[in-house]
Design a protein around this motif. Structure first.
Motif, mmCIF file in Angstrom:
data_model
loop_
_atom_site.group_PDB
_atom_site.id
_atom_site.type_symbol
_atom_site.label_atom_id
_atom_site.label_comp_id
_atom_site.label_asym_id
_atom_site.label_seq_id
_atom_site.Cartn_x
_atom_site.Cartn_y
_atom_site.Cartn_z
ATOM 1 N N TYR A 136 -3.185 -1.229 -4.097
ATOM 2 C CA TYR A 136 -3.811 -1.250 -2.774
ATOM 3 C C TYR A 136 -2.821 -0.763 -1.721
ATOM 4 N N LEU A 137 -1.603 -1.279 -1.763
ATOM 5 C CA LEU A 137 -0.573 -0.845 -0.819
ATOM 6 C C LEU A 137 -0.301 0.651 -0.965
ATOM 7 N N LEU A 138 -0.216 1.122 -2.195
ATOM 8 C CA LEU A 138 0.044 2.551 -2.423
ATOM 9 C C LEU A 138 -1.108 3.406 -1.890
ATOM 10 N N TRP A 139 -2.340 2.971 -2.125
ATOM 11 C CA TRP A 139 -3.494 3.727 -1.655
ATOM 12 C C TRP A 139 -3.559 3.736 -0.128
ATOM 13 N N VAL A 140 -3.284 2.605 0.499
ATOM 14 C CA VAL A 140 -3.312 2.544 1.963
ATOM 15 C C VAL A 140 -2.169 3.379 2.549
ATOM 16 N N THR A 141 -1.058 3.452 1.850
ATOM 17 C CA THR A 141 0.035 4.336 2.283
ATOM 18 C C THR A 141 -0.449 5.788 2.254
ATOM 19 N N PHE A 142 -1.109 6.166 1.172
ATOM 20 C CA PHE A 142 -1.674 7.518 1.061
ATOM 21 C C PHE A 142 -2.751 7.731 2.124
ATOM 22 N N ALA A 143 -3.588 6.718 2.342
ATOM 23 C CA ALA A 143 -4.627 6.804 3.379
ATOM 24 C C ALA A 143 -3.996 6.980 4.757
ATOM 25 N N GLY A 144 -2.833 6.366 4.963
ATOM 26 C CA GLY A 144 -2.122 6.531 6.235
ATOM 27 C C GLY A 144 -1.732 7.979 6.456
#
Length: 154
Positions: A136-144
């Motif tokens: 989730y953290l990795l995906w939200v980083t990518f989403a950022g």
């Protein structure tokens, strides 16, 4: 045992329903994605619901481990979990319905910080619950990255 199964199902349903509601409320607005100037590495739109479904399930499983724990800090952990779910929901509305890409990015930064706090508090209670949040953290980083670039390019 029956209570644990019910708790598990509810724990998984809460993030799935939150994401589903956000998707429902933005379904007509999501068509903007293919009309935006998108940055390199932007995945096709159909990828997002698949990834988010997996992430919501992982969130729910992690929350379940916290709910059934006897930790004295589980209330704080679940409060952080609930708050990040609220920001997750709001981001979708702000990005797609309001098309306010800067505000969405600011929300995403706050969400990212809450996810880190959630990972730490979950990990301190039950390590697997924290580790389940890393995708989730990795995906939200990518989403950022995607959100910021959409703001810049549009």
């Amino acid at each position: 045992m029956k209570n644990n199964i019910k708790t598990f199902i509810i724990s998984v349903l809460i993030p799935l329903l939150t994401g589903g509601l956000a998707g429902l409320l933005t379904s007509k607005s999501m068509v903007i994605y293919k009309h935006l100037n998108l940055p390199p590495l932007s995945p096709p739109g159909f990828i997002f619901p698949i990834v988010w479904t997996i992430l919501y399930i992982l969130m729910g499983i992690g929350a379940y481990f916290i709910i059934i724990s006897n930790s004295s800090t589980k209330t704080e952990a679940l409060r952080t979990y609930a708050l990040q779910l609220v920001l997750n929901f709001l981001w979708t509305i702000v990005f797609f319905n309001m098309r306010n890409f800067l505000l969405a990015f600011i929300i995403l930064i706050a969400l990212w910080a809450l996810i880190i706090k959630m990972i730490i508090t979950f990990k301190n209670i039950k390590p697997i619950a924290g580790y389940l949040q890393i995708p989730y953290l990795l995906w939200v980083t990518f989403a950022g990255y995607l959100n910021f670039m959409v703001f810049i390019l549009n």
